[in-house]
Design a protein around this motif. Sequence first.
Motif, PDB file in Angstrom:
ATOM      1  N   GLU A 281       0.317  -9.448  14.523  1.00 34.77           N
ATOM      2  CA  GLU A 281       0.930  -8.294  14.079  1.00 34.77           C
ATOM      3  C   GLU A 281       0.932  -8.679  12.362  1.00 34.77           C
ATOM      4  OE1 GLU A 281       5.009 -10.054  14.022  1.00 34.77           O
ATOM      5  OE2 GLU A 281       5.558  -9.735  16.091  1.00 34.77           O
ATOM      6  N   PHE A 282       0.566  -7.228  12.421  1.00 35.40           N
ATOM      7  CA  PHE A 282       0.474  -7.350  10.183  1.00 35.40           C
ATOM      8  C   PHE A 282       1.307  -6.930   9.352  1.00 35.40           C
ATOM      9  CE2 PHE A 282      -0.126  -2.928  11.174  1.00 35.40           C
ATOM     10  CZ  PHE A 282       0.193  -2.519  10.298  1.00 35.40           C
ATOM     11  N   ALA A 330      -5.808  -0.609  16.233  1.00 32.68           N
ATOM     12  CA  ALA A 330      -6.934  -1.704  15.242  1.00 32.68           C
ATOM     13  C   ALA A 330      -6.055  -1.110  14.123  1.00 32.68           C
ATOM     14  CB  ALA A 330      -8.450  -1.297  15.921  1.00 32.68           C
ATOM     15  N   LEU A 331      -6.891  -2.843  13.580  1.00 37.25           N
ATOM     16  CA  LEU A 331      -6.678  -2.199  11.947  1.00 37.25           C
ATOM     17  C   LEU A 331      -7.596  -1.470  11.400  1.00 37.25           C
ATOM     18  CD1 LEU A 331      -5.159  -5.838  10.838  1.00 37.25           C
ATOM     19  CD2 LEU A 331      -3.968  -4.021  11.389  1.00 37.25           C
ATOM     20  N   GLY A 336      -6.496   3.082   4.141  1.00 32.85           N
ATOM     21  CA  GLY A 336      -5.303   2.074   4.831  1.00 32.85           C
ATOM     22  C   GLY A 336      -5.047   1.933   2.557  1.00 32.85           C
ATOM     23  N   LEU A 337      -4.255   1.770   2.580  1.00 29.85           N
ATOM     24  CA  LEU A 337      -3.255   1.563   1.231  1.00 29.85           C
ATOM     25  C   LEU A 337      -3.469   0.324  -0.100  1.00 29.85           C
ATOM     26  CD1 LEU A 337       0.164   1.698   1.262  1.00 29.85           C
ATOM     27  CD2 LEU A 337      -0.570   3.549   2.070  1.00 29.85           C
ATOM     28  N   THR A 338      -2.940   0.491  -1.206  1.00 22.58           N
ATOM     29  CA  THR A 338      -2.774  -0.436  -1.922  1.00 22.58           C
ATOM     30  C   THR A 338      -0.970  -0.024  -2.532  1.00 22.58           C
ATOM     31  OG1 THR A 338      -4.661  -0.806  -2.408  1.00 22.58           O
ATOM     32  CG2 THR A 338      -3.497  -2.082  -4.101  1.00 22.58           C
ATOM     33  N   VAL A 339      -0.783  -1.986  -2.366  1.00 17.27           N
ATOM     34  CA  VAL A 339       0.463  -1.217  -3.000  1.00 17.27           C
ATOM     35  C   VAL A 339       0.743  -2.738  -3.214  1.00 17.27           C
ATOM     36  CG1 VAL A 339       3.444  -1.423  -2.765  1.00 17.27           C
ATOM     37  CG2 VAL A 339       1.875   0.210  -1.011  1.00 17.27           C
ATOM     38  N   PHE A 342      -1.599  -5.529  -3.233  1.00 17.74           N
ATOM     39  CA  PHE A 342      -1.445  -5.630  -1.917  1.00 17.74           C
ATOM     40  C   PHE A 342      -2.325  -4.454  -0.911  1.00 17.74           C
ATOM     41  CE2 PHE A 342       2.232  -8.440  -3.319  1.00 17.74           C
ATOM     42  CZ  PHE A 342       1.053 -10.107  -3.194  1.00 17.74           C
ATOM     43  N   THR A 343      -2.913  -5.372  -0.311  1.00 14.32           N
ATOM     44  CA  THR A 343      -3.703  -4.115   0.392  1.00 14.32           C
ATOM     45  C   THR A 343      -3.106  -4.056   1.779  1.00 14.32           C
ATOM     46  OG1 THR A 343      -6.116  -4.124  -0.237  1.00 14.32           O
ATOM     47  CG2 THR A 343      -5.844  -3.253   1.704  1.00 14.32           C
ATOM     48  N   VAL A 344      -2.976  -2.739   2.283  1.00 13.53           N
ATOM     49  CA  VAL A 344      -2.091  -2.606   3.347  1.00 13.53           C
ATOM     50  C   VAL A 344      -2.787  -1.541   4.024  1.00 13.53           C
ATOM     51  CG1 VAL A 344       0.149  -1.414   4.591  1.00 13.53           C
ATOM     52  CG2 VAL A 344       0.523  -2.230   2.479  1.00 13.53           C
ATOM     53  N   PRO A 345      -3.255  -1.958   5.879  1.00 13.80           N
ATOM     54  CA  PRO A 345      -4.144  -1.338   7.019  1.00 13.80           C
ATOM     55  C   PRO A 345      -3.501  -0.509   7.429  1.00 13.80           C
ATOM     56  CG  PRO A 345      -3.700  -3.382   7.296  1.00 13.80           C
ATOM     57  CD  PRO A 345      -3.346  -3.820   5.897  1.00 13.80           C
ATOM     58  N   ALA A 346      -3.915   0.849   7.337  1.00 13.44           N
ATOM     59  CA  ALA A 346      -3.574   1.138   8.529  1.00 13.44           C
ATOM     60  C   ALA A 346      -3.618   0.937   9.900  1.00 13.44           C
ATOM     61  CB  ALA A 346      -4.479   2.903   8.329  1.00 13.44           C
TER      62      ALA A 346
END
Length: 500
Positions: A281-282, A330-331, A336-339, A342-346
């Motif tokens: 989980e991410f 898979a990640l 991804g994006l940065t919020v 914090f980097t959130v992977p797709a």
Amino acid sequence: MKRISSFSLTGLVLLTGLSAGRNAVAQDAAPDELFVGAGKSILVNTAVPVTKVAVGSSDVAEVTVIAPQQLMLNGRAPGTTSLILWQQTGGQQFFDVTVRPSTFLSDNRLDAVRRQLKKELPGQAIDVTAENETLFLRGKVNDLLGAQRAATIAGALGKVVNLLYVDAPEVETQILLKVRFASVDRSKSTALGMNLFSTGATNTVGGVTTQQFSAPTITKSGNAPATVTLSDALNLLVLRPDLNLGATIKALESQGLLQVLAEPNVLAIDGKKASFLAGGEFPFPTIQGGGSGVGQITIQFREYGIRLNFTPKRTPRGTIHLDVAPEVSALDYTNGLTVQGFTVPALTTRKMSTEVELAEGQSFAIGGLLDNRLTKTFEKIPFLGDIPVLGKFFQSQSVSRNNTELLVIVTPEIVRPVPAGMTAPNVEMPEKFMKPNTAGEMRTPGVEKTGPVPASPPVKPVPFEKLAPAQAAPALGGSDAPAPAGALAPAGALGAIKPL
């Protein structure tokens, strides 16, 4: 008071013997009682001529004057009503009329249901009794489907109370689904480009770049020599201090290979859903909406990895019907994006959902994917990049190739538990663990100390309402769901059964 009743074996009953002393009956006296079957008639003789008659409910009964001292009472529908007679002497006589259901019609229809039960469920002791408009099923059947079939047949007459006993079923069939995920991901990329810079050649400070790759930063203050800051030296750095001229060159070729092979084996009971996940989980940020926490970000966890959801079911043909949905994810940090730092992977996901039918031990390749992609980026400086030969110094390009192959194969198999005393499957450990602290295995003492396990009592029949919730059988007659345990089954499953 006299009680006058009709008999089921005759269509017409003659009532006599009404005493002359009761010709004038007071209205507050207890009325006599008359009983007649629905669809039947009785004769009522009086000692005094009658001048007028009245029936409380014409839907229940009706009366016809045949002679001054003789009436015919007809029963129309089950129920109760009142009959009033006005006598020639000025008195009145009152009767409570009860119209009973036709026993001939009821017995005839019950016999028809009993014949259908005997025909559809031979050798199974089923008894049907009727009380008013409710049928009671008693006895013992072989399985749950037989109990539901009996309730459906009896439901043709009206409401049914199922009091049948059912033999306890055998152990449910267990199906092992073997799934093989085979994935190969090949990637290849090439990059070629050049950045030129001068720290004072021909009394010029500056640089030439296509901006596709990181260029050096040149700073000069007053009469001081120019300085060059390299954030990325790329692959090659060429510098001629005597000419105050340099170049950074990007010439890179890379190849990548990713292979994934997973073989999950998932066990499920016939008709029950099973799932499998090998991954993790991410954290995924979610913006709250509504209330006082508008705009606040909370963290939710999303699953990824190799997932398998399936529902097996054995068919009457002996095959196995599978509702299967495999997924590989898979990640992906590239997309991804940065919020808020914090980097959130797709997620890169490949999934499918299908239904197949195959025999035990057979295999199906339910999914295959060949994905070839080519991405090419070319940049140049206008005019300078078009000069023959020398124009190559003012051009930059990058090429990336991706080749992905995915194959999913499923194989169902009917299995049974490992017998007692047989070695269960285990994982081979490459290294031995530390010696145990205890002298022996930590478990409840075996039969050598506690004595033999007492034999299990024979399985007895189980009431239908106890077995039905735990093991629901398919409904009869299309998509209608089976009636709950002990519920009243709806009528009409076989249509109305006409009396013989």
